[in-house]
Scaffold this motif. Sequence first.
Motif, PDB file in Angstrom:
ATOM      1  N   THR A 158      29.801  62.095  -4.568  1.00  7.86           N
ATOM      2  CA  THR A 158      28.627  62.881  -4.199  1.00  7.86           C
ATOM      3  C   THR A 158      28.994  64.043  -3.290  1.00  7.86           C
ATOM      4  N   HIS A 159      29.919  63.799  -2.351  1.00  2.94           N
ATOM      5  CA  HIS A 159      30.283  64.820  -1.371  1.00  2.94           C
ATOM      6  C   HIS A 159      31.132  65.940  -1.966  1.00  2.94           C
ATOM      7  N   VAL A 201      30.838  51.729  -3.221  1.00  7.14           N
ATOM      8  CA  VAL A 201      30.027  52.628  -2.392  1.00  7.14           C
ATOM      9  C   VAL A 201      30.852  53.841  -1.968  1.00  7.14           C
ATOM     10  N   HIS A 203      24.022  67.543   7.557  1.00 12.49           N
ATOM     11  CA  HIS A 203      23.933  66.187   8.101  1.00 12.49           C
ATOM     12  C   HIS A 203      23.595  66.149   9.586  1.00 12.49           C
ATOM     13  N   THR A 225      32.065  51.318   5.257  1.00 14.31           N
ATOM     14  CA  THR A 225      31.349  50.300   4.490  1.00 14.31           C
ATOM     15  C   THR A 225      32.237  49.175   3.973  1.00 14.31           C
ATOM     16  N   GLU A 245      34.248  56.800   3.964  1.00 12.59           N
ATOM     17  CA  GLU A 245      33.262  55.816   3.543  1.00 12.59           C
ATOM     18  C   GLU A 245      33.840  54.409   3.468  1.00 12.59           C
ATOM     19  N   GLU A 288      31.362  56.312  -4.902  1.00 11.63           N
ATOM     20  CA  GLU A 288      30.163  57.090  -5.191  1.00 11.63           C
ATOM     21  C   GLU A 288      29.889  58.113  -4.097  1.00 11.63           C
ATOM     22  N   ALA A 289      30.093  57.716  -2.828  1.00 11.07           N
ATOM     23  CA  ALA A 289      29.858  58.652  -1.724  1.00 11.07           C
ATOM     24  C   ALA A 289      30.834  59.824  -1.786  1.00 11.07           C
ATOM     25  N   SER A 349      28.843  60.607   8.171  1.00  6.39           N
ATOM     26  CA  SER A 349      28.533  60.993   6.795  1.00  6.39           C
ATOM     27  C   SER A 349      27.144  61.608   6.715  1.00  6.39           C
TER      28      SER A 349
END
Length: 757
Positions: free
Chosen positions: A679-680, A672, A280, A667, A663, A675-676, A757
């Motif tokens: 994913t991580h 969201v 990142h 957000t 997250e 899902e974040a 992120s």
Amino acid sequence: MTSIYARCCRITLALMALSAPALIYGAWQTLQVNANSPIDWVSFDFPARQDYERFRSSFESGDVIVVSWPGCSIDDERLDTFERRLDSSPDARDSNGNPYFSNVLTTTGTIREMTSPPLSLSTMEAASRLRGSLVGQDGRSACGIVVCTSDGLRDRAQAVALVQRILADDCKVPVADQHLAGPIIDGLSVDRASFESLNRFAGPSSLLILLLTWRCLRSWRTGLAVFVIATYCQFASLAAVHFCGEAMNAVLMVMPPLVLVLGVSGGIHLVNYLYDAINHEGREGAAARAVRLGWLPCALSSGTTALGLASLLVSDLKPIRQFGFYGALGVVATFVLLFLVLPGAFEIWPKFAASARNSDHGPSQVAWQSWVVGVIRRRSKLIVAVSTALMIVTAVGATKIRTSVRIQTLFASDSRILEDYRWIEERVVPLVPIEVLVHVGHQCPLSVYERLELVRQVEARLAHLPEVQGTLSATDFTPSVAESGGARQSVTKTIVRRKLEQNLDRFVELGYLAKDPNAQHWRVTARVSSIDDIDYGLFLAEVRAAVEPLVDDYRQKGVDHISVTYTGVMPLVHEIQRGLVHDLFNSFLSAMVVITLTMIAVEREIVAGLVSMVPNFFPIVLLFGAMGWLGRPMDIGSVMTASIALGMAIDGTLHYLTFYRREIERTDSPPVAVEAAFTHCAAAMVESTVVCGFGLMPFALSAFLPTGRFAWMILGLLWAALAGGLIVLPALLLGHCGRFFRRKKSSVFDSSKSSKS
């Protein structure tokens, strides 16, 4: 300018290299000594052991070898040869000259004594009295019983080898025809099976773990670094056993591979933070960013795993306490070394950092993660409802769990030891002695003859119990006296009483009477099967119900100073089995309370902390509840898995919540954030589960069943924990429970806010 992480890495690697020889030596010494005896699993303060130790000090050790072979009968001269050779063998002593055996009892020798003066029984009568104890139910089959000393118990491999050699060389009984059983054989079989498991499966397990680590991290350099650190801590935990002056045992055999897989699991999560930081924001400063973001969840996950292991210290059973202590020590050491070495390695060697770019999520990985998250988002309420129902149903099954440390739960049904047990019990004698001790104080008014009559009545009541196949006491070595009146019988009784009073020492020599300044202790042995499906708890209750009314009758007649103790190996084992359930509950409760408080402290919110524990309870309730419903017994290997699994399951929860917090505060959108976070860390959670679960799978093939059950149960618990962390937890966060995690600037994880992120 060299960073602090690089300096720590170099210094730590140098210290590891310098200390490695000492750790290898300590680990090797640990593996040279093995101690497996259920008696030694509990301390001297354990009430059942206190009774058994008093019995052993008054009579003889319960550590025996029962020997027989095809054709072994009451007139088999080979039994006499066996007794003579074992008594006279110069090899029957250790290096200090201490004897391995305290007594050798054979059917032929005992019958010879009973048919000689002063008893002068017929051979048929003598065999009848010994039926079920030293003679088979056919009245012909015979055996030998070798009583071992504490030195023989310690060197049981040499003691048993000597017995087998004498049978083969002097008695001409081939090894294939020799049938040996008893506690000494149990312990030796456990020694060999557990060592064979480690020797046979440790190498394949380690190789599989290395390959899985390389595959999960997509870098042989990074995978090898994580593996070496975990292996170093594995050796350190083994060496600690030796340097603390303790011995290896069958339960500790699975501790080193468990430390290895837990270390690799922690390394995978730490590398995931390093990869994330590099992918990142680039390599510059990545180590600092990864440590800032990952040190707390990694510390908490290692700490909770160590707490799960350390909770086993509340156990009354020594092997379980040892497993908890040395396992926790290995987990903590691995966490420290991973953080001292890996961040610096990523700074010192650029090729480590280059692997991070190659590890970014590919299209297929993103696709399956998006699909799973989509299903969870659409079906979150259904997932929560089904999970809750499953936990309720299986929780009811958990109340039906039973325990067992009997020999049948330790080995496969076709193993040699169980074949020998079945052969001896079917053809000769049952192998489990229940010892009933009648204590008669010196102030008791009963004469010796009347005391023997009390013992005779106790023996008769035991003989009438359906589970009892044979009994033996001092009365079996006394002449029978008819109960009819008449002068001749009166004279006979008088003579018998006088001889009994004059020959009490003979009963002491036979091992059925012990004397001390306060009382006489009369021994009655009842023999029951070791392979029949007997609930020994209920059986011991039957024994008490049969004997206690008799003693009460004497007391009601004014005869005081009489008491009874019930002991033997099986009563002790029964209490150990009860202790297993007690230990499971106590250790799990201790781990649950401490880890729940930790999660509440981390979340700084009681409800959020409690909700975060739901996916961690999920696998434990599921698996142990299923065991209860299926009637599968819990043994000394599986009893530890609940607390260990709780500590391991919390790892995924902590890492998932770390990214979720980051997250949700950026957000303010639960979908969201879910899902974040998925994913991580989903990939790292799956990878650590694969390494931990399948890395231990070679041990599932072990002939020593507790080791195999431990491996299977850890695998099942880990996959259930993965479902809890990646399905149940996101579903909870998407529902009403999610609002408790949407507080601004309130989580301990806020220290990670500065990482983007």
